[in-house]
Design a protein around this motif. Structure first.
Motif, mmCIF file in Angstrom:
data_model
loop_
_atom_site.group_PDB
_atom_site.id
_atom_site.type_symbol
_atom_site.label_atom_id
_atom_site.label_comp_id
_atom_site.label_asym_id
_atom_site.label_seq_id
_atom_site.Cartn_x
_atom_site.Cartn_y
_atom_site.Cartn_z
ATOM 1 N N MET A 1348 -26.506 17.274 -24.850
ATOM 2 C CA MET A 1348 -27.073 15.983 -25.272
ATOM 3 C C MET A 1348 -28.431 16.173 -25.952
ATOM 4 S SD MET A 1348 -24.742 13.858 -24.566
ATOM 5 C CE MET A 1348 -25.538 12.296 -24.872
ATOM 6 N N ARG A 1352 -25.910 16.006 -32.048
ATOM 7 C CA ARG A 1352 -26.307 14.903 -32.933
ATOM 8 C C ARG A 1352 -27.067 13.820 -32.172
ATOM 9 N NH1 ARG A 1352 -22.775 10.829 -31.737
ATOM 10 N NH2 ARG A 1352 -20.822 11.437 -30.751
ATOM 11 N N THR A 1353 -26.940 13.799 -30.861
ATOM 12 C CA THR A 1353 -27.652 12.792 -30.056
ATOM 13 C C THR A 1353 -29.051 13.267 -29.678
ATOM 14 O OG1 THR A 1353 -26.800 13.733 -27.998
ATOM 15 C CG2 THR A 1353 -25.478 12.015 -29.046
ATOM 16 N N GLN A 1356 -32.382 11.027 -30.184
ATOM 17 C CA GLN A 1356 -32.632 9.858 -29.340
ATOM 18 C C GLN A 1356 -33.057 10.241 -27.923
ATOM 19 O OE1 GLN A 1356 -28.838 8.053 -29.981
ATOM 20 N NE2 GLN A 1356 -28.049 8.615 -27.978
ATOM 21 N N SER A 1366 -33.969 4.053 -29.961
ATOM 22 C CA SER A 1366 -32.503 4.132 -29.999
ATOM 23 C C SER A 1366 -31.865 3.025 -29.172
ATOM 24 C CB SER A 1366 -32.034 5.497 -29.483
ATOM 25 O OG SER A 1366 -32.621 6.530 -30.247
ATOM 26 N N GLN A 1398 -23.753 6.836 -23.193
ATOM 27 C CA GLN A 1398 -23.945 7.740 -24.331
ATOM 28 C C GLN A 1398 -23.303 9.102 -24.060
ATOM 29 O OE1 GLN A 1398 -25.542 6.869 -27.398
ATOM 30 N NE2 GLN A 1398 -25.211 4.895 -26.392
ATOM 31 N N HIS A 1402 -20.147 10.595 -26.062
ATOM 32 C CA HIS A 1402 -20.234 11.884 -26.758
ATOM 33 C C HIS A 1402 -19.135 12.843 -26.300
ATOM 34 C CE1 HIS A 1402 -22.110 15.231 -28.864
ATOM 35 N NE2 HIS A 1402 -22.003 15.951 -27.762
#
Length: 1659
Positions: A1348, A1352-1353, A1356, A1366, A1398, A1402
């Motif tokens: 995480m 791409r996360t 945030q 975010s 989230q 993901h």
């Protein structure tokens, strides 16, 4: 007879490949290739115009021909000469010698600039020579040394001797020190010495008009003569230097004005003065120029105005400057005792013999009142004198000269009808002083009764008639002049003109400025709704912009914009013409007004008229800056139009025009001094265009000057950097102007920048502003802005005026104090002008100490006002050394103006200061800003200073970016630390769990010793990481890139956060170690009991097998089952199954609760004892405020909203309960036994949460009841956990659950079946599979967190601010009221779920989870296979030893259940080798099975199963300190947990936190970031329900920093939310909907997102 050689009959061959390889003014060098055969030599002949001028012979193949004439074409013939004397036909080549000019330009290194003229940008650029004190070592250094000194107005600029690199005296080295007078007398002059006039002439020829103008101005300031007629020896052309002299302005006082003390100030080319010219005819033994210098100097103040033969290098032969005509002026000061001439006079001096320069002589005769002709012998072309009639002729001769002939003089005098007064002779009886006195008297008579007076401008017509060039006659200059004249000719009354032609910068702009500041300060809001008031201000601003846009562009501005849009040099000429014309107009107007003012001020009855004249004097200034300011306002107004508007599109090119002007060296007005405001959009767009033009060379460093008005700030900058800030009379700088100076490419690496920005500021304590109420505020704003923009600030102070100095210091100290707060560290230099004594530095030691003392006092005063009392001394605010931070500069003039030159000491001191500034910039710790960053600083600083005079609030994206980067790095380090310690504690718990088993061979004798060792190791590991993190932090702040210096103030907070993290980790790890050790002790006791049971069981089974075999060799399975059941019943009756005793967890929890509350007083003890713990926590916790409010007075109850308080306390309680419930659930999920550390951690957690919410006032009843509730729930759950643990580990249950397995083993042993495959499966299933699953799950938690944070996360989750952004953006995307309500009312719970979602989102996509699990599964399988292989190598071992070896090898990775291992070990007769084979097979099957099983588990289930929960780790990382704004309840955005100041990026309407008006019950729309700059008041429990001003909120909440933001765009996000869901929030809060300001209706979802990005600094 001898036979001749064959060559004798052959004709000689001419040389081959002849070429000229070097040419000078008087020589040509050539070479050639030798022809074939024997050559006796060569003959070289030189021809000019068909005539042989030289012939030389040589044996070599090269030759230099000397003594040639410059600028001539020569034909060179080279013939081969045989030994018998026979010559070949010649090989020919032609070559011109260089002219004197070309030759000199080559010597000076200026040949390139003869065609590509020198520009001001090139001359003023900063390079290594700027800071080098080296003298010229060769002729090519001379022009640059001269320019360098001249630009700094140094009177030594004409000293032009080359100083070669020193060589040791050979005679002295050899010991030869004898007297050799011949050598001394005959020794040649060292080096090629050039005449200063040649260098000056060359520079004027090689410079463009603007450099020529600057040189002429600076030469005039040095009281050097300046070129009037400039010769070009190549073209034989002569140029009148009218343009070059246009910028020279002189002030003087003729005798006629001495009584009134008036003065005349005018441009010298427009002054109608008598011109007196001095020329030479033939040879002259008198030095004309030296005589002139004496003529123009009084006995106390001699100055070399003209270069003469007795000056350094003045006796060097002139190569190109003959024909140069120089001009200087004598200007009186009005004092009869000092003035040599009562009236002003111009003096011209023609270099060279007039017989060679008849054109120049003719010009002088037609323009001069008198011409003085110096001679020795007049019998030579005296017809020149008889041809000239306009000027009065005077003959000046030296009677002592050998060539002087009296009869020739008489003859000429008669022809010219000269009287005795027209002839001045220096006789034997006359010394120099008497001779000069006679000459001066003659000149005085001419000046007092001149035949003609003429402006230099008028001389241009005569020059043209004579065929001379006038330097400003070329098309671009003339077009520019016409354009400028077209504008300025329309100006008759400056005030009326400005109102008519420049309307946008008048009252409208000033009113806009007032509104902008009111928008920020809200001083006049009164009791009006703040948001509505801000909306009204916005509407007023909009109307004013509309009013501006209603004006059509004036004719003057149309012409001006058209002219500055012209390409190339024409634009520069136009602006210069505009400046010249406008200065002339302003000067004329000011002169009249001053006279009128002087008359009116004689009488006190004219107060109103005097006041009006005062206003007119202030407003009569009109310069190019007013026109450029109008362009800025036109552009600002156009930006308010829609983007599609044609008018707006037509004006989009204006910023790039101004950016190009900046690059050309013109100043940009940064602060409008008249309106005291910055047109931010205009300045930003201009600088953005500049950034585009110069990119990537866009790095800048900034130098600023601050000080009292009229103390020479602009003059000092002009002297140091050669720039042209306005310094003429009546043109004091208003506001602040910036100017660019290029850095030479080679020097950029040293300074680390591409440009230096110089900012000149309006004088502080300006008399014009002193009458205004806000003048002190104006000075503070200006000082704060320019100090904030600067890398170095020069503070100009006057020690003699202590009151004024104290005021200035206070302003400056405030500025520096504010900069410390925002992380800027500008360096400061105090400059003391007019201090000339050489001992000034030592003598002023006492003054410097006094200055530092006053600075310290000012710092303390300023710190109190700024509420930063920790700053006690000036050195706390910035680096300042009294010895190196003070500079003493002598007075500007050396003598009495106007005839005084600039003091050489002033120039040298300014030069030293300049060098020091450049060295300081080179040593700057902070990196140079790029231009766009300078724009950002300008914008944010100005927005900050607009808010309030002394309460300084600062928001800047550069600081935000730097802070964000710091937080990102810190979070990375923190996560690495946490991850490492999690891995460490996992390994330590594995060691503890395996202690005392075959898997671990520990050095520790018992668990206590192991625990001590592990605790020591943990502390050591924690200390190592703490040190590493602190070192990372130190190294981070040593970086020069990334604007790290801007967040220096947060270093201590992050350092404390490291220590806090270490303490938190240490407490957690030690608790885990103790709990694991205690549980392991209990398990060890149980394992001993179990081992006793299994041993007994194994013995009984073997006995039963023997018995059965003896009685019946072949028994059926039913018979064996019967026998086994009998044996099992007997043995379970015999064995003792006394396991661990059950503990009463309630008692333990109660004792810890009582202990926790002992220091809270008797009331707490009474409450705890009043209610049994078993009765607590059975119902949901509900807070009632009855007891709390019963103690309040009735009046307070009415003012205070009971419901709001109850809701706030209930929310806090729910949050604490949720956190503790989660903690209990995590402990229960581990399925271990209860430990007392658990309840201690819960109580510690409650205390921490309560301390973070101290602004919510509660009583002891609330705290006790909350703790009782949480402890009651926890005790109940922990009791269940303890009971489950005992049940799972009950010896009888454990033995009984394996009965069938033992029965099967019994049968196998009886039948002697092969158990290898079965036992391998058993070992794999019972021992390895659970251990591998635990291993994978333990490793998966950190891996998911890592994923995480790196996928791409990652952005945030990188910092708290990005996370907040975010979440809010996601809320906006969904635009759902329930989500907003939960976010506001249950923030922690909401974000926990958001993080969980989230992660789920993901990992639900793709195979990331399976890949991570597979990775760890493969690693564990690999370890198992390696352990099997290693165990197989021990040949002597049996099966049990083989298994133990495997367990030992895996002991540091896997925790193998001892219960399962014990079960596997008994009744086992498997063969080791076969067992090993089957075990390998089973392990591979296990791998496949587990991979399938793990992949089938969804991510939600997995997250709940993991011991290390990624969602909790991310929550802990991002929740921060947990503090919320006391007014609007937004969470704190500060990084780290141990910060000392809380702040939030974006605040919201307090109504969203359920605040309502007491009278109307309507939700409140005001935003706290606006309220804190108003006089409004608030009443809360924290104020003891007393009313307290919002602006003094820090008295109540000292740890909170609420950035003042009165702008209409502030919190646009939350305004949108409140407007859209107003009714829903009102219903949820049991209130009435808020009165939404009308301008909120226009806020769209897109506006909300834009506002959100701006608030969080997201690009």
């Amino acid at each position: 007879m001898a036979i001749p050689n064959g060559n004798s009959f052959r004709s000689p061959v001419p040389p081959e490949k002849i070429q000229v390889y070097r040419v000078s003014g008087d020589s040509v060098s050539l070479n050639w290739d030798a022809p074939a055969g024997d050559v006796g030599g060569y003959t070289v002949s030189c021809f000019c115009d068909g005539e042989k001028v030289q012939e030389q012979t040589t044996d070599a193949t090269s030759l230099t021909l000397c003594s040639l004439r410059p600028g001539q074409q020569y034909s060179l013939h080279v013939s081969t000469r045989l030994k018998n004397g026979q010559l070949s036909r010649p090989a020919e080549i032609s070559a011109p010698t260089k002219t004197h000019l070309r030759s000199l330009l080559e010597d000076l290194g200026l040949e390139q600039h003869y065609t590509e003229k020198l520009t001001l940008s090139k001359v003023l650029q900063i390079d290594e020579k700027t800071v080098a004190d080296d003298s010229a070592e060769c002729p090519s250094d001379l022009p640059w040394c001269f320019l360098k000194r001249l630009m700094m107005v140094n009177v030594t600029a004409r000293n032009m001797k080359c100083v070669p690199v020193c060589e040791p005296d050979r005679d002295a080295l050899s010991g030869d020190t004898g007297l050799d007078l011949d050598n001394l007398v005959n020794s040649p002059n060292s080096g090629d010495v050039l005449n200063p006039l040649d260098v000056i002439t060359a520079l004027f020829l090689c410079s463009d008009g603007f450099v020529q103008q600057e040189m002429a101005l600076k030469m005039s300031m040095c009281q050097f003569s300046v070129p009037l007629l400039l010769p070009n020896s190549d073209t034989q052309q002569c140029t009148l230097m009218l343009w070059a002299m246009r910028d020279i302005v002189k002030k003087y006082r003729p005798q006629s004005l001495s009584e009134s003390k008036g003065f005349i100030e005018e441009r010298i080319v427009l002054s109608e003065l008598p011109l007196v010219s001095f020329v030479r005819m033939g040879e002259c033994s008198l030095s004309k120029s030296e005589v002139l210098n004496k003529l123009l100097s009084n006995s106390q103040q001699y100055h070399d105005t003209f270069v003469h033969r007795n000056m350094e290098c003045g006796d060097s032969p002139r190569r190109i400057s003959n024909g140069l005509t120089e001009i200087s002026w004598y200007l009186p000061c009005g004092n009869k005792n000092i003035d040599l001439f009562a009236e002003p006079v111009a003096v011209a001096n023609l270099r060279g013999d007039i017989t060679s320069f008849e054109m120049q002589f003719s010009f002088l005769c037609q323009t001069s009142a008198a011409v003085f002709v110096f001679f020795d012998d007049l019998d030579f072309q005296h017809r020149l004198l008889t041809d000239q009639h306009k000027a009065q002729i005077f003959l000046v001769g030296n009677h002592q000269s050998k060539s002087f002939r009296l009869d020739a003089l008489k003859k000429v005098a008669a022809e010219l009808n000269l009287t005795k007064s027209n002839i001045i002779l220096k006789t034997k009886q006359m010394n120099d002083a008497d001779f000069v006195k006679n000459l001066r008297d003659t000149v005085r008579n001419v000046v007092e009764n001149p035949r003609t007076r003429m402006q230099v401008e008028q001389m241009a017509d005569i020059a043209r008639e004579l065929g001379m060039v006038v330097d400003e006659d070329f098309p671009e200059c003339q077009r520019a002049k016409r354009n400028a004249d077209a504008i300025t000719e329309e100006i008759h009354d400056i005030l009326q003109y400005k109102e008519a032609q420049l309307p946008l910068q008048g009252n409208i702009w000033k009113e806009l400025t007032r509104l902008e500041k009111e928008e920020c300060r809200l001083n006049k809001a009164g009791s009006e709704n703040i948001e509505q008031y801000k909306g009204d201000l916005l509407m007023e601003k909009k109307q004013l912009r509309e009013e501006q846009n209603r004006y059509s562009m004036s004719d003057a501005m149309s012409c001006f914009i058209s002219a500055v849009s012209r390409p190339g040099i024409e634009r520069s000429y136009f602006l210069k013409w505009m400046r010249i014309n406008l200065d002339n107009l302003s000067r004329e107007k000011l002169s009249v007004l001053r006279e009128e003012y002087k008359e009116k001020s004689q009488s006190s009855a004219n107060k109103e008229e005097i006041k009006d004249l005062d206003r007119q004097l202030s407003n009569s200034s009109l310069g190019t800056e007013h026109f450029l300011r109008e362009i800025g306002q036109i552009y600002e107004a156009s930006v308010a139009l829609p983007e599609t508007d044609a008018s707006r599109r037509q004006l989009q090119h204006l910023p790039i025009l101004c950016a190009e002007l900046l690059l050309d060296g013109f100043p940009l007005e940064l602060v409008d001094g008249e309106a005291s405001n910055i047109p931010l959009r205009w300045v930003s767009d201009v600088l953005s265009q500049l950034n585009t033009l110069v990119y990537p060379n866009n790095k800048i460093l900034v130098v600023t000057v601050l000080g009292v008005q009229s103390t020479g700030k602009s003059t000092l900058l002009n002297t140091m950097f050669g720039v042209q800030f306005a310094v003429s009379s009546g043109r004091c700088t208003r506001g602040a102007f910036m100017l660019l100076i290029r850095i030479n490419e080679d020097f950029r690496k040293v300074l680390g920048c591409d440009f230096m920005v110089i900012i000149d500021t309006e004088g502080l304590k300006s008399p014009e502003l002193a009458q205004l109420d806000d003048s002190y505020e104006h000075d503070n704003e200006l000082a704060t802005l320019v100090v904030g923009l600067s890398d170095i600030t020069i503070v100009n102070i006057a020690m003699e005026n202590s009151t004024e100095m104290r005021d200035i210091l206070q302003i400056v100290v405030h500025a520096f104090l504010r900069m410390k707060e925002v992380g800027k560290k500008p360096k400061c230099l105090f400059v003391h002008q007019n201090v000339s004594d050489v001992s000034a530095h030592d003598k002023n030691l006492r003054d410097r100490k006094l200055l530092l003392q006053q600075l310290n006092e000012m710092t303390q005063t300023a710190a109190r006002m700024e509420r930063k009392e920790e700053n006690k001394n000036f050195t706390d605010v910035m680096e300042y050394n009294p010895d190196t931070g003070n500079w003493y500069i002598p007075g500007l003039w050396n003598g009495n103006p106007p005839m005084a030159p600039v003091n050489a000491g002033y120039s040298e001191a300014a030069y030293d200061l300049k060098k020091n500034i450049i060295h300081m910039l080179g040593d700057c710790e902070s990196t140079s800003n790029e231009i766009w960053e300078f724009v950002e600083w300008t914008t944010s600083l100005w927005n900050a200073v607009k808010h309030e005079n002394f309460i300084f609030s600062f928001r800047n994206s550069l600081v935000a970016d730097a802070y964000m980067r710091l937080c990102t790095e810190f979070n990375k380090w923190g996560w690495e630390f946490r991850k490492h310690m999690y891995t460490w504690i996992t390994h330590a718990e594995t060691t503890i769990s395996n202690f005392g088993t075959v898997a671990v061979k520990s050095e520790a004798s018992d668990m206590g010793e192991l625990l001590v060792r592990l605790k020591d190791d943990a502390r050591s590991e924690l200390s190592k990481w703490e040190t590493a993190l602190l070192e990372n932090l130190t190294q981070y702040f040593k970086k020069t890139e990334g604007h790290v210096h801007l967040v220096e103030g947060y270093k201590e907070d992050f350092s404390n956060s490291v220590k806090s993290l270490r303490r938190e980790m240490e407490s957690s790890i030690l608790n885990q170690l103790e709990a694991a050790a205690e549980i392991r002790k209990g398990m060890t006791a149980l394992e001993r009991i179990k081992e006793t049971h299994t041993t007994k069981l194994e013995q009984e089974v073997h006995s039963l097998i023997e018995k059965c075999r003896q009685t019946k060799a072949q028994s059926t399975d039913e018979e064996l089952d019967g026998e086994f059941d009998k044996m099992w019943d007997n043995i379970t009756k015999e064995l003792s199954f006394g396991g661990l005793k059950q503990t009463d967890v309630f008692d333990k929890v109660y004792n810890y609760l009582r202990k926790n509350l002992t220091h809270k007083g008797s009331r707490a003890s009474e409450l705890v004892m009043g209610k049994p713990l078993r009765a607590c926590g059975t119902q949901p916790f509900k807070y009632t405020a009855e007891g709390f409010f019963n103690r309040l007075a009735d009046t307070v109850k009415q003012l205070f909203n009971v419901q709001d308080h109850t809701t706030a306390v209930q929310r806090m309680a729910d949050s604490i309960i949720a956190a503790c419930t989660q903690f209990v659930a995590e402990k229960m999920g581990k399925k271990t036994d209860y430990h007392d550390n658990y309840i201690q951690e819960i109580l510690q957690m409650i205390d921490e949460k309560l301390s973070h919410n101290q602004d919510i006032k509660t009583d002891i009843e609330f705290e006790v009841s909350l703790k009782q509730h949480i402890c009651g729930v926890a005790a109940r759950r922990f009791q269940e956990m303890h009971k489950d643990f005992l049940q799972r580990n009950d010896p009888f249950r454990c033995l009984n659950q394996h009965k069938d397995k033992y029965r099967a083993d019994f049968k196998d042993l009886f039948h002697e079946r092969d158990q290898c495959h079965k036992k391998a499966e058993e070992f794999t299933t019972l021992c390895l599979t659970p251990a591998v699953v635990d291993y994978v799950n333990n490793a998966l938690g950190p891996d998911i967190t890592d994923e995480m944070l790196t996928s791409r996360t990652s952005l945030q989750f990188s910092t708290r601010m990005y996370f907040q952004y975010s979440v809010l953006k996601d809320l906006l995307t969904k635009d759902n009221f329930e989500s907003y309500l939960r976010y506001i009312s249950s923030y922690e719970e909401f974000v926990k779920e958001w993080i969980f979602d989230q992660i789920v989102d993901h990992f639900s996509k793709g195979s990331t989870k399976s890949d991570l699990e597979s990775q760890h599964l493969k690693a564990s399988i690999k370890s198992i296979k390696m352990a099997i292989a290693k165990a197989q190598k021990h040949q002597e071992s049996n099966l049990m030893k083989f298994v133990e070896d495997i367990c030992e090898e895996l002991g540091d990775k896997l925790v193998i259940s001892q219960d399962a291992l014990g079960t596997f070990r008994i009744l086992n007769n498997a063969n080791q080798e076969q067992f090993a084979h089957w075990l390998t097979v089973c392990v591979e099957e296990m791998e496949q099975h587990l991979e399938e099983t793990l992949s089938q588990t969804d991510i939600q289930t997995k997250l709940k199963e993991l011991n290390f929960k990624p969602q909790n780790e991310l929550f802990t990382r991002l929740i921060g300190c947990g503090n919320q704004c006391p007014f609007c309840k937004v969470p704190c955005d500060a990084g780290g947990k141990a910060h000392t100041e809380h702040w939030a990026s974006v605040h919201r309407s307090t109504g969203l936190g359920s605040f309502r008006r007491l009278s109307s019950k309507q939700l409140v729309v005001e935003i706290c970031s606006s309220l804190v700059i108003t006089e409004r008041e608030f009443s809360m429990p924290a104020t003891r329900f007393q009313w307290h001003p919002y602006k003094n909120y820090k008295d109540i909440y000292p740890t909170w920093k609420i950035a003042h933001d009165g702008s209409i765009e502030a919190s646009g996000y939350w305004k949108y939310v409140m407007r859209k869901f107003n009714k829903q929030f009102a219903k949820a809060y049991h209130a009435k909907p808020a009165a939404i300001p009308s301008h909120w209706d226009g806020i769209t979802k897109e506006d909300a997102e834009k506002s959100l990005k701006e608030s969080f600094g997201i690009k």
